[in-house]
Design a protein around this motif. Structure first.
Motif, PDB file in Angstrom:
ATOM      1  N   MET A   1       5.291   9.190  32.152  1.00  0.00           N
ATOM      2  CA  MET A   1       4.286   9.957  32.848  1.00  0.00           C
ATOM      3  C   MET A   1       4.256  11.361  32.284  1.00  0.00           C
ATOM      4  N   SER A  28      -1.793  13.567  36.627  1.00  0.00           N
ATOM      5  CA  SER A  28      -2.027  12.342  35.864  1.00  0.00           C
ATOM      6  C   SER A  28      -3.487  11.932  35.924  1.00  0.00           C
ATOM      7  N   HIS A  35      -0.966   6.201  35.254  1.00  0.00           N
ATOM      8  CA  HIS A  35       0.328   6.303  35.902  1.00  0.00           C
ATOM      9  C   HIS A  35       0.198   6.913  37.297  1.00  0.00           C
ATOM     10  N   ASP A  50       2.218   1.861  36.356  1.00  0.00           N
ATOM     11  CA  ASP A  50       1.441   2.276  35.183  1.00  0.00           C
ATOM     12  C   ASP A  50       0.159   1.458  35.045  1.00  0.00           C
ATOM     13  N   GLY A  69       4.575   4.677  29.758  1.00  0.00           N
ATOM     14  CA  GLY A  69       4.449   3.442  30.519  1.00  0.00           C
ATOM     15  C   GLY A  69       5.761   2.698  30.636  1.00  0.00           C
TER      16      GLY A  69
END
Length: 268
Positions: A1, A28, A35, A50, A69
């Motif tokens: 992330m 994000s 994510h 993810d 991920g």
């Protein structure tokens, strides 16, 4: 992330986990990533998604490991421990010493193996249960050693560096039960080990010394031999090689970056 870095990162170190989750998810989303993280009801675990997989972790400082991920993290772990070099069918148990949150359980399942995880850190063991055993308390919460007994565990969970040897900057110490792998395997009825993975922060030789009988029915051993033993940060490379060579194994692959080695049992 992909989280905030540098100066921005220092500003969020003091905020609560739930505030951190909101900030991380907003960041994000703004960056177009799939994510997402969510807090467990007990405020001590984080579920990472993810868009394809989910994984429970308990240290937000380790979220950076999943910035590409979950699959990418699992691939990196497989390569670090040289598991991708194991070809052909496997049969038996996967012994995961130093399991942390149990990420390698995914490898074990992909190869159709019985997964046995060992993790003395309480929160990490709880996550391992969620990630591999449906939340059932099946992660072994004791250390592996040369014999059965009790020893002091020096906890360093944020960097996954807890050890049975005193280390620099440990955050806590407490007594834990220790067992030899031979003792555990006999009690659990394990007759064949496909892969024995050992990440024990310097206790690798002691664990192998307590696995004399188990090694006779083990196909592969992957060991972290890095400079992690005690305050002097000694490597366990030489004793590990000596024990396994004497036990009928040959080294077949080497990862100099992480100082891991993969061993295969010679024809018996």
């Amino acid at each position: 992330m992909k989280l905030l870095k540098g100066a921005q990162q220092s500003l969020i170190e003091g905020i609560s986990n739930r505030q951190f989750v909101r900030l991380a998810n907003s960041t994000s989303s703004l960056k177009g990533h799939r994510h997402r993280i969510a807090m467990n009801d007990n405020d001590s675990m984080i579920t990472l998604s993810d868009g394809k997989n989910e994984l429970n972790i308990c240290r937000r400082d380790r979220l950076w490991l999943y910035k590409r991920g979950i699959d990418a993290r699992l691939k990196q772990l497989n390569e670090s421990y040289l598991l991708h070099r194991i070809t052909g069918p496997l049969d038996g148990a996967f012994i995961d010493c130093g399991a942390n949150v149990g990420e390698l359980g995914a490898y074990s399942r992909s190869r159709g193996l019985e997964y046995h995880a060992f993790e003395p850190e309480p929160l990490e063991a709880d996550c391992c249960d969620l990630n591999n055993f449906g939340g059932r308390r099946e992660t072994n919460r004791f250390g592996l050693w040369s014999s059965d007994g009790e020893l002091t565990f020096y906890s360093k969970p944020n960097t996954a560096d807890g050890s049975l040897f005193e280390t620099d900057e440990y955050v806590d110490q407490f007594k834990i039960k220790v067992r030899s792998l031979d003792s555990f395997a006999a009690e659990a009825g394990i007759r064949k080990v496909a892969v024995l993975k050992i990440e024990a922060e310097g206790a690798e030789p002691e664990i192998l010394a307590g696995a004399y009988e188990t090694l006779k029915s083990t196909a592969y051993v992957t060991v972290d031999c890095g400079f992690e033993k005690g305050v002097n940060k000694e490597s366990t490379l030489v004793p590990v090689f000596n024990i396994l060579l004497d036990s009928g194994f040959e080294a077949i692959e080497w990862n100099p970056q992480r100082v891991t080695a993969l061993f295969k049992a010679k024809a018996r």
